[in-house]
Design an enzyme around this catalytic site. Sequence first.
Site, PDB file in Angstrom:
ATOM      1  N   HIS A 168      13.026 -40.330  45.689  1.00  0.00           N
ATOM      2  CA  HIS A 168      13.459 -41.790  45.601  1.00  0.00           C
ATOM      3  C   HIS A 168      12.764 -42.723  46.197  1.00  0.00           C
ATOM      4  O   HIS A 168      12.020 -43.873  45.654  1.00  0.00           O
ATOM      5  CB  HIS A 168      14.819 -42.226  44.590  1.00  0.00           C
ATOM      6  CG  HIS A 168      15.128 -40.543  43.798  1.00  0.00           C
ATOM      7  ND1 HIS A 168      14.712 -41.055  42.751  1.00  0.00           N
ATOM      8  CD2 HIS A 168      16.585 -40.957  43.767  1.00  0.00           C
ATOM      9  CE1 HIS A 168      15.217 -40.341  41.640  1.00  0.00           C
ATOM     10  NE2 HIS A 168      16.350 -39.651  42.946  1.00  0.00           N
TER      11      HIS A 168
ATOM     12  N   SER B 141      22.077 -40.837  40.603  1.00  0.00           N
ATOM     13  CA  SER B 141      22.069 -39.442  41.917  1.00  0.00           C
ATOM     14  C   SER B 141      23.334 -38.632  42.701  1.00  0.00           C
ATOM     15  O   SER B 141      24.360 -39.756  42.795  1.00  0.00           O
ATOM     16  CB  SER B 141      20.714 -39.382  42.563  1.00  0.00           C
ATOM     17  OG  SER B 141      20.049 -39.965  41.581  1.00  0.00           O
TER      18      SER B 141
END
Length: 429
Positions: free
Chosen positions: A358, A297
Amino acid sequence: MQRNRFLGDLLSQLFDRRSYMRGKDDTRDIFELCQALLSAEGQVSGLRLAATILDRYAALEQNEKTAFFQFLNNELDIDAQQVARLATEYAKTPTPAVFQKLSTASEPKRQELFRRLNQPVGATQALVAMRVDLLARLKEDSDLARTNLDLVHLLRSWFNRGFLVLQQINWDTSARILDKIVAYEAVHHINDLDDLRRRLYPPDRRCFAFFHPAMPDEPLIFVEVALTADIPGSIDSVLSDHRTPLDADQAKTAVFYSISNCQKGLAGISFGNLLIKQVVSELSMACPQIESYVTLSPIPGLNNWLATQTEDERHGNTAQSTLDGTATSEEVRAMAARYLLMAKRDDGLPVDPVARFHLGNGAMIHDVHANADTSPNGAAQSSGAMVNYLYDLTQVERNHERFAMDAAVVASRGMRALSNATLATQTKE
């Protein structure tokens, strides 16, 4: 019996089409049409009125759209005095009849208008597009947030998990949808059809998207997945033109390396957590040998945070050297770890939006990497650093609860050690 049903459907479509054509000749303005749709006329000619209103709205100038939203906001609001009176009455006499009156009075008329507008074919997509216009006006007229709240309330109901359809996107998917995947990719730009093919065609690549039955050709959100032998530390290696594809049954890791929301009109309506969980379920059945589910990410807020830390006694020099591009890889990793574990908003949640997403899904911060994204965007937002969030299927529920209840940032031991690492003393020039 089947013939009768077919004939009935055909006649219904013909009558609907005639009603729609009559709507084009309606001389009332859009405000009068909205009031008509909410009246008894709307019970009889709702489809025609809704189609006419949506067509009229699409043809409005920008200032006319603003006036339309102000009409919804002010003329179709609740009667606060009536609600207060009924609430007092219900407190004294909590009967079903009084409750129904209170419920009806408590709902703004614009909610019912949106429901009745959502009748013609294509109406749901038109209302999603209408919210894009509404969001643009919120910056200048914060009072319109009342109308936005009502529209979001309905969109969340219409786009709940029960209506979402998961589809795998591959090289055989229709060209219309593939073009939209290219256009909507928001994390790692797709350069051309060859680039798209590299992300969809090899046996170690997957792409999944959510669709809604009312918008079958419009992806709502999609995730790109790389099946790899181990956890990668660079997006450049994942997207390399020259890598050797891996057989899917040899993969040990599934890497979620790009998640893109596609519909601006659905901003604030979360699909990502559902998508990841559904994709994990799909992959665990298709590739049972996979041991790890991780992301690779971006860290979009890192450099902005570093710019606020250059005078800090503990790590100001390293923050500055990271921004200057003179820090070592370990120093970049250390600063990224400090940012992800320690930088908090006033409400105690992480500053970084990707981290909030997340961690809120139950993932943990697993590792950070320097020189992981050498693109101009990667350099600008995070000095090239990227992060792996690990989805440990045995811990996601527990991690989610800790984050939701206590804003706890779950991280690996290595990450915690890195965030507390002693930084070399440097002198600013």
